[in-house]
Design a protein around this motif. Sequence first.
Motif, mmCIF file in Angstrom:
data_model
loop_
_atom_site.group_PDB
_atom_site.id
_atom_site.type_symbol
_atom_site.label_atom_id
_atom_site.label_comp_id
_atom_site.label_asym_id
_atom_site.label_seq_id
_atom_site.Cartn_x
_atom_site.Cartn_y
_atom_site.Cartn_z
ATOM 1 N N UNK A 391 0.809 -1.222 0.000
ATOM 2 C CA UNK A 391 0.000 0.000 0.000
ATOM 3 C C UNK A 391 0.835 1.263 0.000
ATOM 4 N N UNK A 392 2.141 1.134 0.191
ATOM 5 C CA UNK A 392 2.980 2.320 0.362
ATOM 6 C C UNK A 392 3.688 2.700 -0.936
ATOM 7 N N UNK A 393 3.840 4.006 -1.122
ATOM 8 C CA UNK A 393 4.562 4.512 -2.280
ATOM 9 C C UNK A 393 5.567 5.559 -1.806
ATOM 10 N N UNK A 408 -3.559 2.992 0.922
ATOM 11 C CA UNK A 408 -4.732 2.273 1.431
ATOM 12 C C UNK A 408 -5.630 3.204 2.226
ATOM 13 N N UNK A 409 -5.031 4.085 2.998
ATOM 14 C CA UNK A 409 -5.811 4.996 3.840
ATOM 15 C C UNK A 409 -5.871 6.410 3.278
ATOM 16 N N UNK A 415 -1.328 13.170 2.926
ATOM 17 C CA UNK A 415 -0.529 13.132 4.150
ATOM 18 C C UNK A 415 0.831 12.506 3.874
ATOM 19 N N UNK A 416 1.861 13.337 3.844
ATOM 20 C CA UNK A 416 3.221 12.838 3.647
ATOM 21 C C UNK A 416 3.725 12.262 4.968
ATOM 22 N N UNK A 417 4.059 10.973 4.949
ATOM 23 C CA UNK A 417 4.462 10.263 6.165
ATOM 24 C C UNK A 417 5.971 10.171 6.319
#
Length: 480
Positions: A391-393, A408-409, A415-417
């Motif tokens: 799910x992550x990019x 996914x969320x 929202x930059x994580x």
Amino acid sequence: MSDTPMNVLVIMSDQHNPKLLGAAGDPLIRTPNMDALAARGTRFANAYCASPICVPSRAAFATGLYPHRTGYWDNAMGYDGAIDSWGHELQRAGRRVESIGKLHYRNAEDDTGFDAQHLPMHLKDGIGQVWGSVRDPLPRRDNAPLMVSISGGADSDYTRYDAAVTDRTCDWLTDPVHSTRPWVLYTGLLAPHFPYLAPPEYFDLYDPDEMPTPTMRPEHGNLRHPWVETFAGVLPGLDNANTDAERRRAAAAYYGLVSYLDHNVGRILDALEASGQAENTLVIYTSDHGDMVGSRGLWGKSLMYTESAGVPLIMAGPGVPAGAVCETPAGLVDMYPTILQAAQVGSTGTARPGRSLLELAATETDPHRVVFSEYHAMGAPSAAYLIRKGAFVLHHYVGYGPELFDLATDPAQTQDLAGRTEYAHVLDDLEKELAAILDPIAVDQQAKTDQAALVERFGGPAAAAAIGTPGETPPPALPA
């Protein structure tokens, strides 16, 4: 899958944002033919191009190799057949393989793996946008607002070209001579690539006042990543000089172009059905890259966000699960092994990173599969890379901080994580996946070195900055 080779029909559009598809859940867009294709086949929900700009993306589609493996970095470096394409493999096996429409390779004279090219569209004069190879300093393109302001309901050379390509494809498919032995046919359509001019009957399907508000626009308080801000400062895609009415009209025209594209896809699929060969033909619909359509205050391509680097990807035919959605990340480099598997032709050349979509569609979701994209072309201050896993990019920008999103969320990538400690392990994992593919800094330098050499051949940065079409590549003249 059948014991005999399938025919393969590949339909590639130009600049189709993967989110603007009825089958992908968009409530406004009208794409009944592509939706019907997805209903009888498999849609790949997380598909990406190898580079979000026409020429490098299409070179990767042809060769099954990423730009850093081939050196086709930008829109002045067209595919010339020097590296084998899937077409070359098919020809060696005696398969009929032809193209109709836009390829955007160097020229029609190079041996790029087709027995015949019908109405081919390639780089203008075989050289393309040389100004896009100028990386130091980046040349500013002051016609940016025109892409949005020149929009609405009208026919254009692009829509007329698509009509001619569709006509030729329908004639090809229904010609009895093409029912005697297995074939692979590639059809390249231009819509919904700008100019944002849709035939009036398709533009009128959408009310500009009802266009959704694009996400993450700067005037709504959203800061753009510094790499993206640098890009926006020098290239078409800026729309801060446009009015809201112009933006809404351009968006409605883009939606109209997608529906016009869908109409042409429907005509082609109807012709395939009329030919009596649909039951033994694998159909693949995709695009070379997407379009921002106003998101983040940007239009066009070149960015790593899903709207730009993502592509629609639908496959239907013998043995393909019907009404299915494959969540395993996929890419246009997967087309090479897919076409060869369907044609039952083995690859004889260099090992390639792709995996057959026929295999991906037939297996459970692979949460560990990595897909990759890269960008070294017009407006890029440095290389940009994308890694998608699960799910992550990750967006990795050489010389700048990264971006990390959980799709996914947060499918809109709001929202930059990357700066959050609880996601440090995810960021580290994706950076390691990137390092396993290439050395980001070394590849950035190689691209710039190759581009500087090309620029010098055209007289240096000042001269090269004025060479090449300022916007879209003109289509070829159509037969009278």
